[in-house]
Enzyme design. Structure first.
Site, short mmCIF file in Angstrom:
data_model
loop_
_atom_site.label_atom_id
_atom_site.label_comp_id
_atom_site.label_asym_id
_atom_site.label_seq_id
_atom_site.Cartn_x
_atom_site.Cartn_y
_atom_site.Cartn_z
N ASP A 294 0.91 -1.16 0.11
CA ASP A 294 0.06 -0.03 -0.01
C ASP A 294 0.83 1.23 0.15
O ASP A 294 1.99 1.11 -0.65
CB ASP A 294 -1.01 0.05 1.20
CG ASP A 294 -2.18 0.72 0.96
OD1 ASP A 294 -2.21 1.73 0.44
OD2 ASP A 294 -3.49 0.21 1.38
N HIS A 328 1.55 1.78 -3.37
CA HIS A 328 0.75 2.62 -4.13
C HIS A 328 1.32 3.87 -4.27
O HIS A 328 1.36 4.52 -5.32
CB HIS A 328 -0.69 2.70 -3.44
CG HIS A 328 -1.22 1.19 -3.59
ND1 HIS A 328 -1.18 0.43 -4.33
CD2 HIS A 328 -2.00 0.64 -2.72
CE1 HIS A 328 -1.81 -0.59 -4.42
NE2 HIS A 328 -2.37 -0.79 -3.46
#
Length: 518
Positions: A294, A328
């Site tokens: 993430d 991300h």
């Protein structure tokens, strides 16, 4: 070349080798301590372990036969060492060693050290106490169980006896909610250092914590490391991996240092952000390597309830000489920033193979205290980053995230729900092999960003640039090689900004009141 001392304990130290490199030094060097060969390094932030207490050291940096820098330092005083094996810990990878290690922690006096020697120690949750030095030696691994029945549940809020205040323990994505105790937990402790070349392994997988990750099962997933209302806490050198959810999560804490550590979670692991300071103050993040599923760093300050109640921003944050890869976003602000983010600097870092470089996620409903101010990115190298710069004021999180109120590009009245974007600076950035868009700034029409300056920013696309969505909000179409998109900014300042390889216009500007090109 300059050599400086970043920190030292009784048994360790960190030096910084300033040769112009970003995370990695420009070449490998040999280190000698008091005339003896210690080892080699290719890191600007270099850990030194296995030192002796109250000892003066001369660290010399060699480039071949030549000394190119040196520094002297003296290690700290140490009173006693408490070896967890003497408290009953087996380190055999099978026995539950939680209570034995916790006993050593609770028995450790001021200026003492808890030593976890080589071995695999199965644990659930360990709780820190003030004035603790916890060392994970080479080959030491704290490996967590994943059975929910073994973990304490931290209640979200407890009303004070006089009914005037609340005591918050459990938290999940910016709201007070029940949460399992972290693998390493600290509540209202101070003066703690966890250090060494060892490892903390959350042991999560898709068979347990990562299965149905957004569904509360008894309580929400634990963090790997969580501190709450703590101060003067340092993590140095350790490796942390396979976190059940957010990896390192300091909450309402201050004077924090994360130095020379490694954070490693699988690229497909859900919501395993690397480091998420939430409503924290005075943070140094130096020489940290991130690889995960993430955002590498996600700075937060609660959703609107916590933000409006406590008005506690995350502030005074320095992120330097770090490597962010396979996440991300390299550095994300939000989306839970109800209390705002103030005075954040990211410099001398290397981003590679992330979806985005800077990623700001906010939206209507975060509130008038969700103020982002004095955000600076400078001296950065980005390689194979899909979209280097993203500011998205229409992020579609939460159950109402796709409603017209959140997603409409029409101006709404400015009220207590409206977030604020103030001044941001991006300077000396070299971005190569990019995809999708060079930069995407989509701000609110009723509350424009006050000032955005791009200075000496050079962006070039990969030969096989991919098409994707540059920002997660409704109405944003997949694109590739669209250059710089900016909407609703009062003052946009561009100086020496180049975007190579784009198709069509290099810039698309909508609702920009003042454009200054130098």
């Amino acid at each position: 070349m300059n050599i400086s001392l970043v920190m030292s304990t009784a048994r360790s130290a960190v030096i910084e080798i300033e040769d112009g490199g970003r995370y990695f030094t420009k070449k490998p060097y040999e280190i000698k301590l008091n005339g003896s060969v210690y080892g080699k390094t290719d890191r600007t932030i270099t850990n030194l372990f296995n030192l002796k207490p109250e000892t003066q050291y001369l660290a010399e940096i060699y480039d071949g036969e030549k000394v190119v820098g040196s520094i002297e330092f003296t290690t700290d005083y140490e009173y006693v060492t408490l070896d967890v094996r003497k408290f009953g810990a087996k380190g055999d990878g099978v026995t539950d060693d939680t209570h034995f290690i916790q006993a050593a922690i609770m028995a450790c006096p001021k200026y003492g050290r808890v030593l976890i020697p080589a071995g695999t120690y199965r644990i659930t949750s360990l709780f820190l106490k003030s004035n603790l030095r916890l060392e994970l030696a080479e080959g030491a691994e704290l490996k967590a169980f994943t059975d929910r029945s073994k973990f304490a549940t931290m209640p979200p809020s407890i009303e004070s006896y006089d009914e005037k205040d609340e005591y918050f323990l459990g938290t999940w994505e910016g709201n007070p909610l029940p949460m399992f105790a972290a693998i390493i937990s600290g509540y209202q402790v101070k003066n703690v250092i966890i250090y060494g070349p060892g490892k903390i392994n959350g042991n999560a997988s898709k068979q347990d914590w990562w299965n149905n990750p957004k569904v509360m099962n008894i309580a929400f997933r634990p963090r790997l490391f969580h501190i709450n209302h703590c101060k003067d806490v340092t993590l140095q050198g350790i490796t942390v991996c396979n976190s059940p959810s957010w990896t390192l999560h300091p909450f309402f804490s201050k004077n924090l240092r994360f130095i020379g550590i490694t954070i490693n979670n699988p690229s497909d692991s859900p919501n395993t952000d690397g480091l998420d300071p939430e409503s924290c103050k005075n943070i140094d993040i130096l020489g940290v390597r991130f690889s995960l599923g993430d955002d590498c760093i996600a700075v937060k300050s609660g959703k609107i309830y916590m933000g409006s109640r406590f008005k506690k921003p995350s502030e005074n944050i320095m992120i330097r000489q770090c490597l962010m890869e396979d996440g991300h976003g390299a550095v994300t602000l939000g989306s839970e920033i109800g209390g705002g983010v103030v005075n954040l600097t990211v410099q001398d870092c290397l981003f590679r193979n992330t979806d985005r470089g800077l990623r700001i996620k906010t939206r209507r409903g975060r509130g008038k205290d969700a103020i982002l101010s004095n955000i600076t990115f400078k001296n950065l190298t980005l390689d194979n980053v899909m979209t280097p710069l993203v500011v998205n004021a229409f992020y579609f999180c939460d159950p109402d995230g796709r409603t017209e109120y959140v997603q409409s590009r029409e101006a709404y009245p400015v009220d207590e729900r409206t977030p604020v974007l103030k001044k941001m600076l991006f300077e000396n950035m070299e971005c190569t092999n990019c995809h999708v868009a060079a930069a995407y700034f989509d701000c609110l029409p009723e509350q424009k960003m006050e000032e955005l300056e791009l200075k000496h920013v050079h962006i070039s696309y990969a030969d096989d640039a991919k098409t994707d969505v540059p920002a997660m909000s409704e109405g944003v179409a997949p694109c590739c090689k669209k250059g710089l998109f900016a909407r609703n900014i009062h003052k946009l300042i561009l100086e020496d900004v180049t975007i190579d390889g784009q198709e069509g216009e290099p810039m698309e500007l909508i609702g920009v009141d003042t454009l200054i090109q130098k």
